[in-house]
Design an enzyme around this catalytic site. Sequence first.
Site, PDB file in Angstrom:
ATOM      1  N   SER A  11       0.800  -1.227   0.000  1.00 48.63           N
ATOM      2  CA  SER A  11       0.000   0.000   0.000  1.00 48.63           C
ATOM      3  C   SER A  11       0.829   1.271   0.000  1.00 48.63           C
ATOM      4  O   SER A  11       0.312   2.353  -0.288  1.00 48.63           O
ATOM      5  CB  SER A  11      -0.937   0.011   1.217  1.00 48.63           C
ATOM      6  N   TYR A 152      16.314  -4.353  13.666  1.00 47.97           N
ATOM      7  CA  TYR A 152      15.983  -4.174  12.252  1.00 47.97           C
ATOM      8  C   TYR A 152      17.078  -4.769  11.377  1.00 47.97           C
ATOM      9  O   TYR A 152      16.802  -5.505  10.420  1.00 47.97           O
ATOM     10  CB  TYR A 152      15.798  -2.686  11.946  1.00 47.97           C
ATOM     11  N   ALA A 154      19.147  -7.096  12.148  1.00 47.24           N
ATOM     12  CA  ALA A 154      19.129  -8.554  12.298  1.00 47.24           C
ATOM     13  C   ALA A 154      18.031  -9.191  11.454  1.00 47.24           C
ATOM     14  O   ALA A 154      18.236 -10.238  10.836  1.00 47.24           O
ATOM     15  CB  ALA A 154      18.954  -8.931  13.764  1.00 47.24           C
ATOM     16  N   THR A 155      16.860  -8.553  11.407  1.00 47.26           N
ATOM     17  CA  THR A 155      15.777  -9.112  10.584  1.00 47.26           C
ATOM     18  C   THR A 155      16.142  -9.078   9.110  1.00 47.26           C
ATOM     19  O   THR A 155      15.851 -10.020   8.362  1.00 47.26           O
ATOM     20  CB  THR A 155      14.452  -8.353  10.783  1.00 47.26           C
ATOM     21  N   LYS A 156      16.777  -8.002   8.689  1.00 45.78           N
ATOM     22  CA  LYS A 156      17.126  -7.882   7.276  1.00 45.78           C
ATOM     23  C   LYS A 156      18.271  -8.825   6.906  1.00 45.78           C
ATOM     24  O   LYS A 156      18.342  -9.323   5.773  1.00 45.78           O
ATOM     25  CB  LYS A 156      17.472  -6.431   6.946  1.00 45.78           C
TER      26      LYS A 156
END
Length: 244
Positions: A11, A152, A154-156
């Site tokens: 979106s 952030y 670490a997630t990426k």
Amino acid sequence: MRKIALITGGSRGIGAACVRAFAEDGYAVAFLYNNSRDKAVALVQTLRSEGRDVSAYQCDVSDAAQVQAVIADILRTNRHIDALVNCAGIAHVGLFTDMTEDEWDHLFAVNVRSAFSVTKAVLPGMISQQRGAIVNVSSMWGEVGASCEVAYSATKAALIGLTKALAKEVGPSGVRVNCVTPGVIDTDMNAQLTADDRAALADETPLCRVGAAEEVAKTILFLCGEGASFITGQVLGVSGGLVI
């Protein structure tokens, strides 16, 4: 047979740019959104007025049950998915020592577990038809890490590992898996940056500017197309050359 693309986080930001890029390239596009209903509706209306085939589905991608139900609905309508873009993501800025376990878990649920759930729901169909392309949207911080954005980053980084491993696993089935790592892009996620911060980051970027969501979307579209038919397991930076 018409190509179908599924885009999460569609979106706004890079996700919305992907919806437009794929629709303009002739794909029928289904995209998922969670909270930005007004933006999702406006995007659908705009693209349909241009003759594009676009549909939006509300879904909390951190909830595996919702993901399964929504993708089953999409597959009943479209029967197959040719391209998947895992773009849904949130950020968290703050000291690592101040972060709570709930905040950590929520970030991983949205940024990583969603990619697991959506990909797991889509993959059987791709494997069955012996073709498909998946692109995970990581970040340059997943490669080099960012101070005050430990979770952030670490997630990426996890998305990069998922990309490389899954590419090896599903390559024999004709499914390609790649990853993009955007740098500083002009999106809502970077809206908190001050004008001075943006100017400093632009100065550090070899191309001397902040990137546009459309530039990332065009790269993702390329990775899903025939021009990238022998590319898999790759991590492609879209950062204007910025390496911290």
